[in-house]
Design an enzyme around this catalytic site. Structure first.
Site, short mmCIF file in Angstrom:
data_model
loop_
_atom_site.label_atom_id
_atom_site.label_comp_id
_atom_site.label_asym_id
_atom_site.label_seq_id
_atom_site.Cartn_x
_atom_site.Cartn_y
_atom_site.Cartn_z
N ILE A 58 128.26 58.71 16.48
CA ILE A 58 127.94 58.80 17.92
C ILE A 58 126.43 58.70 18.16
O ILE A 58 125.99 58.39 19.25
CB ILE A 58 128.47 60.11 18.58
N PHE A 79 134.85 64.52 21.13
CA PHE A 79 135.24 65.56 20.18
C PHE A 79 134.27 65.61 18.99
O PHE A 79 134.25 66.60 18.27
CB PHE A 79 136.62 65.27 19.58
N THR A 132 133.20 74.85 22.97
CA THR A 132 133.85 76.01 22.35
C THR A 132 133.57 77.31 23.10
O THR A 132 132.54 77.43 23.78
CB THR A 132 133.35 76.15 20.89
N ASP A 133 134.44 78.30 22.91
CA ASP A 133 134.19 79.63 23.50
C ASP A 133 133.06 80.35 22.77
O ASP A 133 132.52 81.34 23.27
CB ASP A 133 135.47 80.49 23.47
N GLU A 134 132.69 79.84 21.57
CA GLU A 134 131.65 80.54 20.79
C GLU A 134 130.30 80.53 21.48
O GLU A 134 129.42 81.33 21.15
CB GLU A 134 131.53 79.92 19.39
N TYR A 158 126.21 76.90 14.45
CA TYR A 158 127.24 76.06 15.08
C TYR A 158 127.27 76.30 16.58
O TYR A 158 127.16 75.35 17.37
CB TYR A 158 128.62 76.36 14.47
N LYS A 162 126.33 73.76 19.72
CA LYS A 162 127.29 73.38 20.78
C LYS A 162 126.74 73.79 22.15
O LYS A 162 126.89 73.05 23.13
CB LYS A 162 128.66 74.04 20.54
N ASN A 188 141.64 76.69 17.95
CA ASN A 188 142.85 75.88 17.90
C ASN A 188 143.55 76.06 16.56
O ASN A 188 142.89 76.32 15.55
CB ASN A 188 142.48 74.40 18.01
N1 LIG Z 1 138.92 73.59 15.93
C1 LIG Z 1 138.71 74.54 16.83
O1 LIG Z 1 139.33 75.61 16.79
C2 LIG Z 1 137.73 74.31 17.95
C3 LIG Z 1 137.55 75.34 18.89
C4 LIG Z 1 136.66 75.13 19.94
C5 LIG Z 1 136.00 73.92 20.06
N2 LIG Z 1 136.17 72.95 19.14
C6 LIG Z 1 135.44 71.68 19.31
O2 LIG Z 1 136.38 70.64 19.35
C7 LIG Z 1 135.84 69.45 18.77
C8 LIG Z 1 136.76 68.95 17.67
O3 LIG Z 1 136.92 70.01 16.71
P1 LIG Z 1 137.80 69.80 15.40
O4 LIG Z 1 138.26 71.12 14.98
O5 LIG Z 1 138.78 68.69 15.61
O6 LIG Z 1 136.67 69.30 14.39
P2 LIG Z 1 136.81 68.54 13.02
O7 LIG Z 1 135.66 69.02 12.19
O8 LIG Z 1 138.19 68.66 12.47
O9 LIG Z 1 136.61 67.00 13.40
C9 LIG Z 1 135.39 66.48 13.80
C10 LIG Z 1 135.50 64.97 13.73
O10 LIG Z 1 134.24 64.42 14.19
C11 LIG Z 1 133.84 63.41 13.29
N3 LIG Z 1 132.36 63.34 13.33
C12 LIG Z 1 131.48 64.27 12.88
N4 LIG Z 1 130.22 63.85 13.10
C13 LIG Z 1 130.33 62.65 13.74
C14 LIG Z 1 129.37 61.73 14.24
N5 LIG Z 1 128.06 61.96 14.12
N6 LIG Z 1 129.80 60.60 14.83
C15 LIG Z 1 131.14 60.35 14.94
N7 LIG Z 1 132.09 61.18 14.47
C16 LIG Z 1 131.68 62.33 13.88
C17 LIG Z 1 134.37 63.84 11.94
O11 LIG Z 1 134.46 62.76 11.04
C18 LIG Z 1 135.72 64.43 12.32
O12 LIG Z 1 136.71 63.43 12.35
C19 LIG Z 1 134.45 69.84 18.27
O13 LIG Z 1 133.51 69.42 19.21
C20 LIG Z 1 134.48 71.34 18.18
O14 LIG Z 1 133.20 71.91 18.39
C21 LIG Z 1 137.01 73.13 18.08
#
Ligand SMILES: NC(=O)c1ccc[n+]([C@@H]2O[C@H](COP(=O)([O-])OP(=O)(O)OC[C@H]3O[C@@H](n4cnc5c(N)ncnc54)[C@H](O)[C@@H]3O)[C@@H](O)[C@H]2O)c1
Length: 344
Positions: A58, A79, A132-134, A158, A162, A188
């Site tokens: 990105i 995401f 995120t809620d964090e 982290y 965010k 999640n």
């Molecule tokens: N998992 C949770 O419980 C949770 C809770 C709150 C918020 N979030 C947010 O939701 C989003 C997705 O979380 P997740 O758990 O699926 O994360 P994840 O770590 O499983 O997936 C992240 C994805 O982003 C890709 N990625 C990382 N850096 C990148 C870059 N520079 N360019 C393009 N792609 C890139 C990775 O390859 C991966 O496929 C995140 O923004 C996270 O902060 C997640």
């Protein structure tokens, strides 16, 4: 056409799979395939011409510009992020690079693309940022759950990265008028979650007869949201969310980490009992607490419910059962992640 970033990760891949069932609209999926990106999550889309996967960052402005100009998406759902708190404590640089600088570069490329659209297309365009809620920090016991108006107080690299990204997204609306939306969701859980996170780690360790390590006393509280409910909420926000607003998304399921692990053990005891007949909970051990470990997060998801009519469909009991069953039925997926074969 929508552009999804990070769509090979846990939530992103669930979202892409769900989107293509719910809608006709194609998806361009831009993902860097870090350790957390796994194309096996999207295997069922082989031969699906509404899904275009692009391997890239990105933060690569020229690639993003090229994709925007070629595919002319009407929305972006961001995401892409580094997402694991423990990794952010040991190596924060990647978190600043992707979550802060990457989001900035993605927004800038989007702003230039958006400013050249017709007035009508500009009005219809959306940039939806997943957060995120964090970002709200640690919630003392008895205090009401996080609302969208609460102050940001991130406590680890982290959540700080965010929080920074959320502020940048907000500023791109206030300053340039980019039609943005932000969602802040709770923890999640569900299919395709990388087995470094609590629930899949516990399932995988339990089945491998390994210890089930719990930080400190295990009484840290999180709200738990089934990933498919989250995917639906994102669709609701994309369709009906008010520009520049943020929406908290949660499962109304506050649980301690210890309760989560005990629930996983009870389900495994029922679905795949240990050979010796003992409970998997015998494998629970307590390890030193994580530095800066927030004690409690909780989400008040009433705004998205009252404004957009979204409410989670799964209770924790139904969602966790589906999740444990999924991991039991997909042990090859787990084995490929653990061996590193998924990256081949
Ligand atoms: N998992 C949770 O419980 C949770 C809770 C709150 C918020 N979030 C947010 O939701 C989003 C997705 O979380 P997740 O758990 O699926 O994360 P994840 O770590 O499983 O997936 C992240 C994805 O982003 C890709 N990625 C990382 N850096 C990148 C870059 N520079 N360019 C393009 N792609 C890139 C990775 O390859 C991966 O496929 C995140 O923004 C996270 O902060 C997640």
């Amino acid at each position: 056409m929508i552009l999804v970033t990070g769509g090979a990760g846990f939530i992103g891949s669930n979202f892409v799979l769900d989107w293509l069932v719910q809608q006709d609209e194609p998806v361009v999926n831009l993902d860097k395939l870090t350790y957390a990106g796994n194309l096996e999550n999207l295997k069922s889309l082989q031969g699906e011409d509404r899904h275009i996967f692009v391997h890239g960052d990105i933060g690569d402005s020229s690639l993003v510009t090229q994709l925007l100009n070629r595919h002319q998406p009407r929305a972006i759902v961001n995401f892409a992020a580094e997402s694991h708190v423990d990794r952010s404590i040991h190596g924060p640089a990647d978190f600043i690079e992707t979550n802060v600088n990457g989001t900035f570069r993605l927004l800038e490329a989007t702003r230039v693309f958006w400013s050249n659209l017709s007035t009508e297309k500009q009005a219809d365009f959306r940039f939806l940022h997943i957060s995120t809620d964090e970002v709200y920090g640690s919630l003392p016991p008895g205090k009401p759950a996080f609302r969208e108006i609460d102050t940001y107080k991130p406590n680890n690299p982290y959540s700080a990265s965010k929080a920074a990204s959320d502020h940048i997204v907000r500023a791109w609306h206030q300053t340039y008028g980019l039609p943005v939306l932000t969602t802040n969701c709770s923890n999640n859980y569900g299919p395709y979650q990388f087995p470094e996170k609590l629930i899949p780690l516990m399932i995988v360790n339990a089945l491998a007869s390994k210890p089930l390590p719990i930080y400190g006393d295990g009484l840290q509280i999180r709200d738990w949201l089934y990933v498919k409910d989250h995917c639906a909420a994102i669709r609701y926000v994309l369709e009906g969310g008010r520009i520049s607003e943020t929406y908290n998304i949660g499962g109304w399921n506050e649980k301690t980490n210890l309760e989560i692990v005990q629930t996983v053990c009870t389900l495994l005891d029922e679905l795949q009992p240990r050979a010796d007949g003992a409970s998997y909970s015998k494998q629970i051990i307590h390890v030193s607490d994580r530095r800066g470990h927030d004690r409690r997060y909780a989400i008040d998801a009433s705004k998205i419910e009252s404004e957009l009519g979204w409410r989670p469909q799964e209770t924790f009991e139904t969602g966790i059962r589906k999740t444990v069953q999924w991991y039991l039925e997909n042990q090859k997926w787990v084995a490929n992640v653990q061996s590193g074969a998924y990256h081949a």
